[in-house]
Design an enzyme around this catalytic site. Structure first.
Site, PDB file in Angstrom:
ATOM      1  CG  LEU A   5      -2.030  -1.263   1.419  1.00  0.00           C
ATOM      2  CD1 LEU A   5      -2.729  -1.056   2.785  1.00  0.00           C
ATOM      3  CD2 LEU A   5      -2.457  -1.498   0.011  1.00  0.00           C
ATOM      4  N   GLY A  40       2.253  -5.116   7.750  1.00  0.00           N
ATOM      5  CA  GLY A  40       1.535  -4.217   8.365  1.00  0.00           C
ATOM      6  C   GLY A  40       0.427  -3.439   7.143  1.00  0.00           C
ATOM      7  CG  ASP A  41       2.209  -1.051   4.564  1.00  0.00           C
ATOM      8  OD1 ASP A  41       3.198  -1.909   4.824  1.00  0.00           O
ATOM      9  OD2 ASP A  41       2.458   0.063   4.046  1.00  0.00           O
ATOM     10  CD  GLU A  42       5.452  -5.450   2.414  1.00  0.00           C
ATOM     11  OE1 GLU A  42       6.169  -5.081   1.318  1.00  0.00           O
ATOM     12  OE2 GLU A  42       5.783  -6.140   3.570  1.00  0.00           O
TER      13      GLU A  42
END
Length: 226
Positions: free
Chosen positions: A73, A116-118
């Site tokens: 992201l 976390g954002d993957e």
């Protein structure tokens, strides 16, 4: 003799009750074991697979070609910083739902949250379709997401795609997808880069690797230039 006859039915009832109790205990233990196994392979926030769940899904695909898409992201941290972690969690849950929808009709496919954002999407495919899956991901993320009452954000992603052929090393496939996503990030994000099969897969050391984007961030902090 009469007393003995009266005791026999009672003993039978006790025996039956014991069998029922034992069956209930066994069933309860089995349910707890299944739940423990599910928890060990599932991301608690999004319900997607975690890294262990991704490994298990790829184990099931062993010997088959598959498409793999890594989704990183763009600018996720400002959401947490501006509207709080609850907003960030709400965003991730909705993103996970949209990514799963991309693979709803594909048997043995998996969506995993590996950071976390993957996220990673993997699906069996006898022909290279990773580029199309990556493009579908970008389209799925395009619509705004409500992260708090009256607050909506539009999320983009840097996407790396690769078609893995039979027998290719899993770690090298992941490294190639990660490098492609990083290239998309360098181009400004909100885009897709597909690994070029003619370039081969990157080598992966046995020791834990510092990710490419982490290396770049460290370089910037230290003021090192190429």
């Amino acid at each position: 003799m009469k007393a003995l006859k009266m005791l026999l039915p009672a003993a039978a009832v006790l025996s039956l009750a014991g069998h029922v109790w034992a069956a209930q205990v066994t069933r309860s233990q089995r349910v707890r074991l299944i739940e423990a196994r599910r928890s060990a392979t599932t991301d608690p926030l999004t319900g997607c697979a975690n890294r262990a769940g991704l490994d298990r899904a790829l184990d099931d695909l062993d010997g088959e070609p598959y498409d793999l898409v890594l989704v990183d992201l763009d600018r996720f941290k400002p959401v947490n910083d501006t509207w709080g972690h609850a907003a960030g969690d709400r965003l991730l849950v909705e993103i996970a739902r949209r990514l799963r929808a991309c693979l709803d009709d594909v048997d043995d496919a998996v969506v995993a949250r590996i950071g976390g954002d993957e996220f990673v999407l993997a699906a069996p495919s006898s022909v290279p379709l990773a580029h199309y899956l990556g493009a579908e991901v970008i389209t799925a993320l395009a619509a705004p997401i409500e992260v708090a009452d009256g607050v909506t954000v539009t999320v983009t992603a840097s996407v790396g795609a690769i078609h893995a052929t039979t027998g290719e090393d899993r770690a090298r496939v992941m490294a190639a997808a990660d490098a492609a996503a990083y290239e998309a990030k360098l181009r400004g994000g909100d885009g897709l880069v597909e690994h070029n099969p003619l370039s081969g897969l990157p080598e992966v050391e046995q020791r834990p690797l510092l990710r490419l984007r982490e290396m770049a961030a460290l370089t910037n902090v230290l003021g090192v230039t190429a």
